[in-house]
Design a protein around this motif. Structure first.
Motif, PDB file in Angstrom:
ATOM      1  N   SER A 151      -9.371  -3.145   5.956  1.00  0.00           N
ATOM      2  CA  SER A 151     -10.455  -1.999   5.457  1.00  0.00           C
ATOM      3  C   SER A 151      -9.588  -0.405   6.981  1.00  0.00           C
ATOM      4  N   ALA A 152      -8.802  -0.948   7.666  1.00  0.00           N
ATOM      5  CA  ALA A 152      -8.040  -0.403   8.521  1.00  0.00           C
ATOM      6  C   ALA A 152      -6.902   0.293   8.096  1.00  0.00           C
ATOM      7  N   ARG A 153      -6.173  -1.233   7.517  1.00  0.00           N
ATOM      8  CA  ARG A 153      -4.834  -1.080   6.752  1.00  0.00           C
ATOM      9  C   ARG A 153      -4.997   0.219   5.848  1.00  0.00           C
ATOM     10  N   VAL A 154      -5.993  -0.112   5.693  1.00  0.00           N
ATOM     11  CA  VAL A 154      -6.349   0.939   3.653  1.00  0.00           C
ATOM     12  C   VAL A 154      -5.935   2.338   4.253  1.00  0.00           C
ATOM     13  N   ALA A 155      -7.052   2.698   4.808  1.00  0.00           N
ATOM     14  CA  ALA A 155      -7.290   3.775   5.929  1.00  0.00           C
ATOM     15  C   ALA A 155      -6.095   3.966   6.058  1.00  0.00           C
ATOM     16  N   ALA A 156      -4.871   3.373   7.459  1.00  0.00           N
ATOM     17  CA  ALA A 156      -3.658   3.754   7.675  1.00  0.00           C
ATOM     18  C   ALA A 156      -2.951   4.163   6.490  1.00  0.00           C
ATOM     19  N   ALA A 157      -2.838   3.349   5.860  1.00  0.00           N
ATOM     20  CA  ALA A 157      -1.759   3.507   4.363  1.00  0.00           C
ATOM     21  C   ALA A 157      -1.567   5.117   3.714  1.00  0.00           C
ATOM     22  N   ALA A 158      -3.794   4.941   3.871  1.00  0.00           N
ATOM     23  CA  ALA A 158      -3.495   6.242   2.810  1.00  0.00           C
ATOM     24  C   ALA A 158      -3.702   7.726   3.824  1.00  0.00           C
ATOM     25  N   GLY A 159      -3.151   7.717   4.446  1.00  0.00           N
ATOM     26  CA  GLY A 159      -3.063   8.953   5.655  1.00  0.00           C
ATOM     27  C   GLY A 159      -3.769   9.477   5.872  1.00  0.00           C
ATOM     28  N   VAL A 160      -5.502   9.103   6.317  1.00  0.00           N
ATOM     29  CA  VAL A 160      -6.091   9.427   6.692  1.00  0.00           C
ATOM     30  C   VAL A 160      -5.618  10.649   8.678  1.00  0.00           C
ATOM     31  N   ASP A 161      -6.119  11.227   8.494  1.00  0.00           N
ATOM     32  CA  ASP A 161      -6.026  11.925  10.145  1.00  0.00           C
ATOM     33  C   ASP A 161      -7.091  10.828  11.202  1.00  0.00           C
ATOM     34  N   ILE A 162      -7.891  10.827  10.791  1.00  0.00           N
ATOM     35  CA  ILE A 162      -9.014   9.904  12.193  1.00  0.00           C
ATOM     36  C   ILE A 162      -9.752   8.477  11.485  1.00  0.00           C
ATOM     37  N   LEU A 171       1.262  -1.508  -0.090  1.00  0.00           N
ATOM     38  CA  LEU A 171      -0.018  -0.186  -0.262  1.00  0.00           C
ATOM     39  C   LEU A 171       0.514   1.398   0.373  1.00  0.00           C
ATOM     40  N   PRO A 172       0.368   1.983  -0.618  1.00  0.00           N
ATOM     41  CA  PRO A 172       1.123   3.339  -0.427  1.00  0.00           C
ATOM     42  C   PRO A 172       1.620   3.468   0.878  1.00  0.00           C
ATOM     43  N   GLU A 173       3.198   5.050   0.987  1.00  0.00           N
ATOM     44  CA  GLU A 173       3.444   5.194   2.491  1.00  0.00           C
ATOM     45  C   GLU A 173       2.628   6.109   2.886  1.00  0.00           C
ATOM     46  N   ARG A 174       1.348   6.218   4.152  1.00  0.00           N
ATOM     47  CA  ARG A 174       1.455   7.383   4.119  1.00  0.00           C
ATOM     48  C   ARG A 174       1.674   8.664   4.812  1.00  0.00           C
ATOM     49  N   SER A 175       1.434   9.585   4.188  1.00  0.00           N
ATOM     50  CA  SER A 175       1.947  10.747   4.305  1.00  0.00           C
ATOM     51  C   SER A 175       1.617  12.417   5.140  1.00  0.00           C
ATOM     52  N   ALA A 176       0.614  11.761   5.537  1.00  0.00           N
ATOM     53  CA  ALA A 176       0.096  12.722   7.099  1.00  0.00           C
ATOM     54  C   ALA A 176       0.837  12.170   7.997  1.00  0.00           C
ATOM     55  N   PRO A 177       1.192  12.813   9.408  1.00  0.00           N
ATOM     56  CA  PRO A 177       1.353  12.655  10.252  1.00  0.00           C
ATOM     57  C   PRO A 177       0.603  11.710  11.149  1.00  0.00           C
ATOM     58  N   LYS A 178       0.917  12.071  12.574  1.00  0.00           N
ATOM     59  CA  LYS A 178      -0.062  11.228  13.358  1.00  0.00           C
ATOM     60  C   LYS A 178      -0.924  12.489  14.555  1.00  0.00           C
ATOM     61  N   LEU A 179      -1.988  12.290  13.973  1.00  0.00           N
ATOM     62  CA  LEU A 179      -2.513  12.991  14.715  1.00  0.00           C
ATOM     63  C   LEU A 179      -3.004  12.854  15.967  1.00  0.00           C
ATOM     64  N   SER A 180      -3.001  13.635  17.709  1.00  0.00           N
ATOM     65  CA  SER A 180      -3.629  13.003  19.063  1.00  0.00           C
ATOM     66  C   SER A 180      -5.046  13.756  18.794  1.00  0.00           C
ATOM     67  N   VAL A 181      -5.360  14.224  19.959  1.00  0.00           N
ATOM     68  CA  VAL A 181      -6.749  14.237  20.363  1.00  0.00           C
ATOM     69  C   VAL A 181      -6.372  16.136  19.957  1.00  0.00           C
ATOM     70  N   PRO A 182      -5.591  16.182  21.568  1.00  0.00           N
ATOM     71  CA  PRO A 182      -5.255  17.529  21.204  1.00  0.00           C
ATOM     72  C   PRO A 182      -4.888  18.117  19.645  1.00  0.00           C
ATOM     73  N   ALA A 183      -4.279  17.705  19.153  1.00  0.00           N
ATOM     74  CA  ALA A 183      -3.397  18.261  18.139  1.00  0.00           C
ATOM     75  C   ALA A 183      -5.225  17.819  16.815  1.00  0.00           C
ATOM     76  N   ILE A 184      -5.271  17.166  16.874  1.00  0.00           N
ATOM     77  CA  ILE A 184      -6.808  17.198  16.069  1.00  0.00           C
ATOM     78  C   ILE A 184      -8.100  18.440  16.805  1.00  0.00           C
ATOM     79  N   ARG A 185      -8.534  18.959  17.956  1.00  0.00           N
ATOM     80  CA  ARG A 185      -8.854  20.140  18.169  1.00  0.00           C
ATOM     81  C   ARG A 185      -8.491  21.291  18.302  1.00  0.00           C
ATOM     82  N   ASP A 186      -6.940  21.105  17.859  1.00  0.00           N
ATOM     83  CA  ASP A 186      -6.243  22.423  17.037  1.00  0.00           C
ATOM     84  C   ASP A 186      -6.176  22.903  15.905  1.00  0.00           C
ATOM     85  N   ARG A 187      -6.653  21.922  15.536  1.00  0.00           N
ATOM     86  CA  ARG A 187      -6.729  22.234  13.959  1.00  0.00           C
ATOM     87  C   ARG A 187      -7.838  23.314  13.200  1.00  0.00           C
ATOM     88  N   LYS A 188      -8.704  23.250  13.792  1.00  0.00           N
ATOM     89  CA  LYS A 188      -9.592  24.986  14.168  1.00  0.00           C
ATOM     90  C   LYS A 188      -8.903  26.001  13.611  1.00  0.00           C
TER      91      LYS A 188
END
Ligand code: KIV
Length: 291
Positions: free
Chosen positions: A55-66, A22-39
């Motif tokens: 589906s979890a492996r695909v989503a993770a590798a695609a680099g989604v945030d959540i 699968l493609p390498e994920r590009s987005a860095p891991k976001l914590s809950v506070p980091a998600i809140r800060d994206r406001k």
């Protein structure tokens, strides 16, 4: 090569398998506070559902945030008409399947219908079960009337994502899966609900099935990110169901779905080709047998 339960046989190369890298994920891991800060700036948040390991492996590798283990699994993979049949056992089992793949993303698990409607104590117990299954946070539907339960779960140090608008667990109360907040009074109530649950401590709010201008107004009114589905392009992020994106969601898709692949077609073609090979004695080959 696989054993009948899907595991590679000990010591055997995985012969005959398609390349599943699968493609390498590009987005860095976001914590809950980091998600809140994206406001306060950055790219729109990307959330997708996953209900199982593939589906979890695909989503993770695609680099989604959540990753959202949504109770939509009741309709999407369990074949129910609505989400009301989904149980805590279903949610625990599917959350654990997603978590066992070890995705770097925050995993949000839906609290199913009645798991938080019978008082704060039961809601905390159920939210904790989802966390022990591997969830980072839980999501629950509703506004002002959920404040007590919301507070109790937050007091147990479990982050909560809110969900307003077309809330599928209210399907009968809404008279069907209908766009919400179309008139001024309903819209005002949704804005008040969003402010109330954000003030109470939700770290993000899903806005589902509401007019775009109302979603924009709510997004401007709350200090936490809004994540839209069928709520237009003015939210702080977007969420879709995995099976809808990849074309495994059946024929009828709502207008807010954009399909990026036709996996149902591809999978059907693959199985049909294998069946043809079996019937023509072309499968298995000598290389696919043990000697
Ligand atoms: O269950 C689900 O998939 C959801 C999304 C539609 C937000 O709640």
């Amino acid at each position: 090569m696989s054993s009948s339960d899907g595991h590679p046989m000990a010591g055997e190369p995985e012969a005959g398998r398609a390349d599943r890298s699968l493609p390498e994920r590009s987005a860095p891991k976001l914590s809950v506070p980091a998600i809140r800060d994206r406001k306060h700036g950055g790219e729109p948040l990307v959330m997708v559902t996953a209900y199982d390991a593939p589906s979890a492996r695909v989503a993770a590798a695609a680099g989604v945030d959540i990753i959202l283990v949504g109770d939509s699994l009741g309709m999407v993979v369990l074949g129910y008409e609505d989400t009301l049949h989904v149980t805590m056992e279903d949610m625990v089992s599917h959350t654990a399947a997603v978590a066992r793949t070890g995705p770097p993303q925050v995993i949000v698990a839906d609290m199913p219908w009645t798991s938080y409607h019978e008082g704060p104590a039961k809601a905390v117990t159920n939210a904790a079960r989802l966390v022990r299954a591997g969830a980072t946070a839980v999501k629950l539907e509703g506004g002002t009337k959920r404040l007590k339960v919301l507070q109790a779960i937050l007091d147990a140090e479990i982050p909560v994502m809110g969900h307003l608008g077309l809330t599928p667990q209210s399907v009968h109360a809404m008279g069907g899966f209908r766009v919400q907040g179309r008139n001024r009074a309903d819209g005002k109530m949704l804005v008040e609900d969003a402010i109330a649950i954000a003030d109470a401590g939700c770290f993000a709010i899903v806005l589902e099935g509401i007019p775009e201008d109302l979603a924009a107004q709510i997004t401007r009114s709350v200090p936490v990110p809004t994540i839209g589905i069928g709520a237009g392009g003015e939210c702080d992020g977007q969420v879709l169901v995995f099976h809808d994106i990849v074309g495994l969601g059946g024929k009828r898709a709502p207008r807010f779905v954009r399909r990026y692949a036709d996996l149902e077609g591809l999978a059907g073609e693959a199985v049909a080709r294998w069946a043809t090979d079996v019937r023509a004695h072309r499968f298995p080959s000598a290389e696919e047998a043990y000697h």
